[in-house]
Design a protein around this motif. Structure first.
Motif, PDB file in Angstrom:
ATOM      1  N   ASP A  75      36.433  35.773  32.590  1.00 20.74           N
ATOM      2  CA  ASP A  75      36.596  34.521  33.195  1.00 20.74           C
ATOM      3  C   ASP A  75      37.347  34.617  34.366  1.00 20.74           C
ATOM      4  OD1 ASP A  75      35.496  33.233  30.602  1.00 20.74           O
ATOM      5  OD2 ASP A  75      37.449  33.283  29.817  1.00 20.74           O
ATOM      6  N   SER A  76      38.328  35.511  34.831  1.00 21.84           N
ATOM      7  CA  SER A  76      38.751  35.384  36.166  1.00 21.84           C
ATOM      8  C   SER A  76      37.969  35.774  37.058  1.00 21.84           C
ATOM      9  CB  SER A  76      39.921  36.363  36.044  1.00 21.84           C
ATOM     10  OG  SER A  76      39.820  37.829  35.620  1.00 21.84           O
ATOM     11  N   ILE A  77      37.176  36.893  36.794  1.00 18.90           N
ATOM     12  CA  ILE A  77      36.195  37.098  38.051  1.00 18.90           C
ATOM     13  C   ILE A  77      35.175  35.853  38.338  1.00 18.90           C
ATOM     14  CG2 ILE A  77      34.431  38.230  36.715  1.00 18.90           C
ATOM     15  CD1 ILE A  77      36.244  39.562  40.229  1.00 18.90           C
ATOM     16  N   ALA A  78      34.826  35.252  37.241  1.00 21.03           N
ATOM     17  CA  ALA A  78      33.892  33.986  37.501  1.00 21.03           C
ATOM     18  C   ALA A  78      34.956  32.839  38.399  1.00 21.03           C
ATOM     19  CB  ALA A  78      33.440  33.511  36.407  1.00 21.03           C
ATOM     20  N   GLU A  79      36.205  32.737  38.027  1.00 18.58           N
ATOM     21  CA  GLU A  79      37.015  31.820  38.304  1.00 18.58           C
ATOM     22  C   GLU A  79      37.306  32.169  40.128  1.00 18.58           C
ATOM     23  OE1 GLU A  79      40.426  31.617  36.203  1.00 18.58           O
ATOM     24  OE2 GLU A  79      39.578  30.878  34.613  1.00 18.58           O
ATOM     25  N   ALA A  80      37.479  33.557  40.459  1.00 20.49           N
ATOM     26  CA  ALA A  80      37.618  33.824  41.524  1.00 20.49           C
ATOM     27  C   ALA A  80      36.396  33.785  42.638  1.00 20.49           C
ATOM     28  CB  ALA A  80      38.011  35.398  41.777  1.00 20.49           C
ATOM     29  N   ALA A  81      35.353  33.948  41.838  1.00 16.47           N
ATOM     30  CA  ALA A  81      34.201  33.745  42.578  1.00 16.47           C
ATOM     31  C   ALA A  81      33.852  32.272  43.047  1.00 16.47           C
ATOM     32  CB  ALA A  81      32.816  34.428  41.753  1.00 16.47           C
ATOM     33  N   LEU A 104      30.620  38.467  55.140  1.00 18.17           N
ATOM     34  CA  LEU A 104      31.432  38.796  54.199  1.00 18.17           C
ATOM     35  C   LEU A 104      31.458  40.152  53.993  1.00 18.17           C
ATOM     36  CD1 LEU A 104      33.273  37.259  52.242  1.00 18.17           C
ATOM     37  CD2 LEU A 104      31.222  37.113  50.751  1.00 18.17           C
ATOM     38  N   VAL A 105      32.803  40.464  53.735  1.00 13.79           N
ATOM     39  CA  VAL A 105      33.055  42.167  53.762  1.00 13.79           C
ATOM     40  C   VAL A 105      34.094  42.391  52.472  1.00 13.79           C
ATOM     41  CG1 VAL A 105      33.946  44.205  54.848  1.00 13.79           C
ATOM     42  CG2 VAL A 105      32.665  42.524  56.148  1.00 13.79           C
ATOM     43  N   GLY A 106      33.795  43.558  51.685  1.00 16.16           N
ATOM     44  CA  GLY A 106      34.684  43.676  50.786  1.00 16.16           C
ATOM     45  C   GLY A 106      34.907  45.267  50.432  1.00 16.16           C
ATOM     46  N   PHE A 107      35.946  45.557  49.688  1.00 16.72           N
ATOM     47  CA  PHE A 107      36.098  46.790  49.405  1.00 16.72           C
ATOM     48  C   PHE A 107      36.318  47.030  48.005  1.00 16.72           C
ATOM     49  CE2 PHE A 107      39.176  50.326  48.344  1.00 16.72           C
ATOM     50  CZ  PHE A 107      38.437  51.507  48.014  1.00 16.72           C
ATOM     51  N   GLU A 109      36.997  46.225  44.251  1.00 18.44           N
ATOM     52  CA  GLU A 109      36.567  45.076  43.502  1.00 18.44           C
ATOM     53  C   GLU A 109      36.257  43.904  44.535  1.00 18.44           C
ATOM     54  OE1 GLU A 109      39.362  44.136  39.538  1.00 18.44           O
ATOM     55  OE2 GLU A 109      40.148  43.235  41.332  1.00 18.44           O
ATOM     56  N   GLY A 110      36.955  43.779  45.774  1.00 22.20           N
ATOM     57  CA  GLY A 110      36.417  42.754  46.697  1.00 22.20           C
ATOM     58  C   GLY A 110      35.134  42.874  47.149  1.00 22.20           C
ATOM     59  N   ALA A 111      34.523  44.245  47.005  1.00 19.32           N
ATOM     60  CA  ALA A 111      32.995  44.509  47.423  1.00 19.32           C
ATOM     61  C   ALA A 111      32.284  43.717  46.278  1.00 19.32           C
ATOM     62  CB  ALA A 111      32.791  45.850  47.601  1.00 19.32           C
ATOM     63  N   GLU A 112      32.482  44.022  45.410  1.00 20.20           N
ATOM     64  CA  GLU A 112      31.827  43.258  43.967  1.00 20.20           C
ATOM     65  C   GLU A 112      31.933  41.787  44.092  1.00 20.20           C
ATOM     66  OE1 GLU A 112      33.152  44.613  40.217  1.00 20.20           O
ATOM     67  OE2 GLU A 112      34.133  46.491  41.459  1.00 20.20           O
ATOM     68  N   LEU A 113      32.995  41.482  44.303  1.00 23.18           N
ATOM     69  CA  LEU A 113      32.911  39.633  44.570  1.00 23.18           C
ATOM     70  C   LEU A 113      32.073  39.246  45.855  1.00 23.18           C
ATOM     71  CD1 LEU A 113      34.359  37.311  43.310  1.00 23.18           C
ATOM     72  CD2 LEU A 113      36.153  37.627  44.662  1.00 23.18           C
ATOM     73  N   ALA A 114      32.533  40.065  46.960  1.00 20.87           N
ATOM     74  CA  ALA A 114      31.586  39.586  48.236  1.00 20.87           C
ATOM     75  C   ALA A 114      30.175  39.370  47.829  1.00 20.87           C
ATOM     76  CB  ALA A 114      32.056  40.524  49.428  1.00 20.87           C
ATOM     77  N   LEU A 115      29.841  40.525  47.400  1.00 19.14           N
ATOM     78  CA  LEU A 115      28.111  40.619  47.100  1.00 19.14           C
ATOM     79  C   LEU A 115      27.726  39.345  45.898  1.00 19.14           C
ATOM     80  CD1 LEU A 115      28.539  43.180  48.739  1.00 19.14           C
ATOM     81  CD2 LEU A 115      26.822  44.185  47.768  1.00 19.14           C
ATOM     82  N   LEU A 128      26.257  41.036  54.933  1.00 16.31           N
ATOM     83  CA  LEU A 128      27.234  41.284  53.761  1.00 16.31           C
ATOM     84  C   LEU A 128      27.693  42.969  53.812  1.00 16.31           C
ATOM     85  CD1 LEU A 128      25.462  39.446  50.985  1.00 16.31           C
ATOM     86  CD2 LEU A 128      27.439  38.569  52.571  1.00 16.31           C
ATOM     87  N   VAL A 129      28.611  43.278  53.709  1.00 15.69           N
ATOM     88  CA  VAL A 129      28.991  44.676  53.489  1.00 15.69           C
ATOM     89  C   VAL A 129      30.179  44.783  52.434  1.00 15.69           C
ATOM     90  CG1 VAL A 129      30.127  46.724  54.751  1.00 15.69           C
ATOM     91  CG2 VAL A 129      28.824  44.938  56.116  1.00 15.69           C
ATOM     92  N   GLY A 130      29.512  46.020  51.675  1.00 17.90           N
ATOM     93  CA  GLY A 130      30.268  46.396  50.573  1.00 17.90           C
ATOM     94  C   GLY A 130      30.706  48.027  50.588  1.00 17.90           C
ATOM     95  N   PHE A 131      31.986  48.113  50.299  1.00 20.40           N
ATOM     96  CA  PHE A 131      32.347  49.658  50.282  1.00 20.40           C
ATOM     97  C   PHE A 131      32.757  49.988  49.099  1.00 20.40           C
ATOM     98  CE2 PHE A 131      33.640  48.311  54.733  1.00 20.40           C
ATOM     99  CZ  PHE A 131      33.344  49.174  55.502  1.00 20.40           C
TER     100      PHE A 131
END
Length: 221
Positions: A75-81, A104-107, A109-115, A128-131
């Motif tokens: 639920d929380s990751i969906a809310e963050a998205a 949009l760039v993330g590392f 958990e941030g990469a998962e959300l960014a993508l 889009l960049v995911g690390f």
């Protein structure tokens, strides 16, 4: 819905109104400053870009900032998205920039959300960049993928987010025609090294500024 918190910012180095925007999401238990430090190396190649590092809204058991609440991860990751999507809409309205001038760039958990968010936008972002994300390609509906140019940077020895997950996501994106590249870091764990940061900076400068590369961009699997 959780509130997206703006962390450190790096204003465009050029005079006049910024014409590009790079939004950055830190990893699990980290801070926005970690991503802002990367922007210091990227800014000279993108002098008309503003960089904004966001702070995750949830906290883990140790009080560290996370994008996914351990007590209710789904639920929380969906809310963050949803919150990130709304934040990006507000930024586009505020800056009056087209989506094609935003990255949009993330590392981690941030990469998962960014993508997850970036690949579902109605108008593709410039890049889009995911690390080192723990990607779950099977959970992304192919029909929802946007055409945003995507770079996946990943350590081959990552014990937290397996390298195989990045390869699976890359193949899923390629299968639906999305422009995706990867940059493998042999022997690297769950972190960002200098070469990975440089590759991401070059990718951002090329795609956000819409420069035509003199040679074809290479994969490094």
């Amino acid at each position: 819905m959780p509130e997206i918190i703006e962390g450190p910012k790096l204003a465009a180095l050029s005079c006049g109104k910024p014409t590009y925007l790079v939004v950055m999401l830190h990893g699990e238990g980290e801070k926005g400053q970690d991503m802002a430090d990367l922007a210091l190396g990227w800014a000279p190649g993108m002098i008309k870009a503003d960089f904004i590092a966001l702070e995750a809204p949830f906290r883990d058991a140790e009080g560290r900032a996370v994008w996914r609440d351990p007590a209710r991860p789904g639920d929380s990751i969906a809310e963050a998205a949803t919150a990130l999507d709304a934040y990006l809409d507000a930024q586009l309205a505020r800056t009056r920039l087209p989506a094609s001038h935003v990255a949009l760039v993330g590392f981690g958990e941030g990469a998962e959300l960014a993508l997850d968010v970036g690949l579902r936008r109605p108008e593709p972002f410039a890049a889009l960049v995911g690390f080192s994300g723990a990607y779950h390609a099977a959970g992304l509906p192919v029909g929802a993928f946007s055409a945003a140019p995507t770079l996946l940077v990943h350590g081959e020895a990552d014990g937290e987010a397996p390298y195989s997950g990045m390869l699976a996501l890359k193949e899923a994106l390629k299968s639906c025609g999305a422009p995706v590249w990867s940059f493998k870091r042999p022997g690297l764990g769950h972190e960002i090294d200098g070469e990975g940061a440089d590759a991401a900076g070059a990718f951002l400068a090329r795609h956000v500024k819409h420069q035509n590369p003199q040679h074809q961009e290479a994969d490094h699997d």
